[in-house]
Write a protein that holds these residues in place. Sequence first.
Motif, PDB file in Angstrom:
ATOM      1  N   TYR A 150       0.892  -1.240  -0.096  1.00  0.00           N
ATOM      2  CA  TYR A 150       0.122  -0.024   0.043  1.00  0.00           C
ATOM      3  C   TYR A 150       0.845   1.250  -0.037  1.00  0.00           C
ATOM      4  O   TYR A 150       0.488   2.245  -0.834  1.00  0.00           O
ATOM      5  CB  TYR A 150      -1.077   0.158   1.158  1.00  0.00           C
ATOM      6  CG  TYR A 150      -2.432  -0.624   0.890  1.00  0.00           C
ATOM      7  CD1 TYR A 150      -3.139   0.204   0.165  1.00  0.00           C
ATOM      8  CD2 TYR A 150      -2.622  -1.905   1.352  1.00  0.00           C
ATOM      9  CE1 TYR A 150      -4.458  -0.253  -0.350  1.00  0.00           C
ATOM     10  CE2 TYR A 150      -4.044  -2.185   0.964  1.00  0.00           C
ATOM     11  CZ  TYR A 150      -4.668  -1.537   0.134  1.00  0.00           C
ATOM     12  OH  TYR A 150      -6.260  -2.157  -0.122  1.00  0.00           O
ATOM     13  N   SER A 166       0.206   3.946  -2.789  1.00  0.00           N
ATOM     14  CA  SER A 166       0.115   5.305  -2.537  1.00  0.00           C
ATOM     15  C   SER A 166       1.003   6.412  -2.854  1.00  0.00           C
ATOM     16  O   SER A 166       0.463   7.600  -3.421  1.00  0.00           O
ATOM     17  CB  SER A 166      -0.299   5.528  -1.067  1.00  0.00           C
ATOM     18  OG  SER A 166       1.045   5.345  -0.494  1.00  0.00           O
ATOM     19  N   VAL A 211      -5.530   3.668  -5.466  1.00  0.00           N
ATOM     20  CA  VAL A 211      -6.038   3.412  -3.898  1.00  0.00           C
ATOM     21  C   VAL A 211      -7.243   4.391  -3.298  1.00  0.00           C
ATOM     22  O   VAL A 211      -6.977   5.623  -3.254  1.00  0.00           O
ATOM     23  CB  VAL A 211      -4.839   3.572  -2.883  1.00  0.00           C
ATOM     24  CG1 VAL A 211      -5.153   3.033  -1.674  1.00  0.00           C
ATOM     25  CG2 VAL A 211      -3.590   3.081  -3.363  1.00  0.00           C
ATOM     26  N   PRO A 212      -8.317   3.821  -3.273  1.00  0.00           N
ATOM     27  CA  PRO A 212      -9.382   4.404  -2.751  1.00  0.00           C
ATOM     28  C   PRO A 212      -9.097   5.290  -1.546  1.00  0.00           C
ATOM     29  O   PRO A 212      -8.475   4.640  -0.476  1.00  0.00           O
ATOM     30  CB  PRO A 212     -10.766   3.660  -2.699  1.00  0.00           C
ATOM     31  CG  PRO A 212     -10.266   2.404  -3.629  1.00  0.00           C
ATOM     32  CD  PRO A 212      -8.720   2.607  -3.379  1.00  0.00           C
ATOM     33  N   SER A 254      -8.983   3.564   2.333  1.00  0.00           N
ATOM     34  CA  SER A 254      -9.309   2.246   2.421  1.00  0.00           C
ATOM     35  C   SER A 254      -8.090   1.165   2.756  1.00  0.00           C
ATOM     36  O   SER A 254      -8.383   0.112   2.975  1.00  0.00           O
ATOM     37  CB  SER A 254      -9.724   1.829   0.600  1.00  0.00           C
ATOM     38  OG  SER A 254      -8.580   1.908  -0.114  1.00  0.00           O
ATOM     39  N   GLY A 280      -8.451  -0.321   6.342  1.00  0.00           N
ATOM     40  CA  GLY A 280      -9.669  -1.306   6.382  1.00  0.00           C
ATOM     41  C   GLY A 280      -9.414  -2.466   5.765  1.00  0.00           C
ATOM     42  O   GLY A 280      -9.690  -3.681   6.266  1.00  0.00           O
ATOM     43  N   THR A 281      -8.782  -2.437   4.631  1.00  0.00           N
ATOM     44  CA  THR A 281      -8.503  -3.614   3.638  1.00  0.00           C
ATOM     45  C   THR A 281      -7.780  -4.606   4.288  1.00  0.00           C
ATOM     46  O   THR A 281      -7.811  -5.701   4.492  1.00  0.00           O
ATOM     47  CB  THR A 281      -8.231  -3.220   2.274  1.00  0.00           C
ATOM     48  OG1 THR A 281      -9.050  -2.263   1.796  1.00  0.00           O
ATOM     49  CG2 THR A 281      -7.840  -4.381   1.421  1.00  0.00           C
ATOM     50  N   ARG A 289      -9.178  -6.342   7.230  1.00  0.00           N
ATOM     51  CA  ARG A 289     -10.106  -7.163   6.969  1.00  0.00           C
ATOM     52  C   ARG A 289      -9.150  -8.684   6.264  1.00  0.00           C
ATOM     53  O   ARG A 289      -9.632  -9.729   6.774  1.00  0.00           O
ATOM     54  CB  ARG A 289     -10.866  -7.105   5.699  1.00  0.00           C
ATOM     55  CG  ARG A 289     -12.168  -6.256   6.373  1.00  0.00           C
ATOM     56  CD  ARG A 289     -13.103  -5.886   5.206  1.00  0.00           C
ATOM     57  NE  ARG A 289     -12.803  -4.902   4.117  1.00  0.00           N
ATOM     58  CZ  ARG A 289     -12.653  -3.700   4.130  1.00  0.00           C
ATOM     59  NH1 ARG A 289     -13.059  -2.909   5.133  1.00  0.00           N
ATOM     60  NH2 ARG A 289     -12.278  -2.869   3.110  1.00  0.00           N
TER      61      ARG A 289
END
Length: 202
Positions: free
Chosen positions: A165, A169, A176-177, A180, A183-184, A187
């Motif tokens: 990430y 980024s 990359v929303p 997000s 949280g991703t 999960r």
Amino acid sequence: MPRPSNTEERRQQIVDGLLKVMAERGYERASVGEIAKAAGLSPGLVHYHFSDKQEILLVLVEQLASRARIRVTMRLARVKGDDARAKVDAFIDAFLATGGDAAPSAVASWVTISAEAIRQPEVRAAYDRVVKADLEQLELLVAAVVGKRRARTIAAGLFAAVQGYFVLSASAPDLVPPGSAAGTVKRMAAGLLDTVEAREDA
């Protein structure tokens, strides 16, 4: 608390100047002149306080690592009780969550540092020390959930996702929303931890 010396202040200005230039232009294009300009100092003062650009970079590696450790410590301190899963989430949040303590320029610079670690042995040694310490901490947090046997594999996967990430980024932010990443990866962590716990219970 004593006031920092003029030398410490100047060195910090220079390190901050490298951080700013590197986040915008990368390490190769961060000339001493550009670093000096971003620091609001003369190139002569940069040379006075640091032997070369790499020395500034190595100080920056340690400072970015220290800032990340502080964020991790603060996030872990917010976890109530001994909630091991919440501690894994807190670790991930410290690296990826947006908010007041997020540092986009530090993330962009860290991506550049990881590239320089491939090219420069001294940077690689500093980078390896930081990553090893961070990964060991995450492994301990994961082990508190699933035990030691599978902790290293899970921790390495999660840490690789965090680093991935960072790269996305910094290099392709439109992919990359916003908001997000944390949280991703949390999960992903939940899925991995649930799978291991289910196997252990079976």
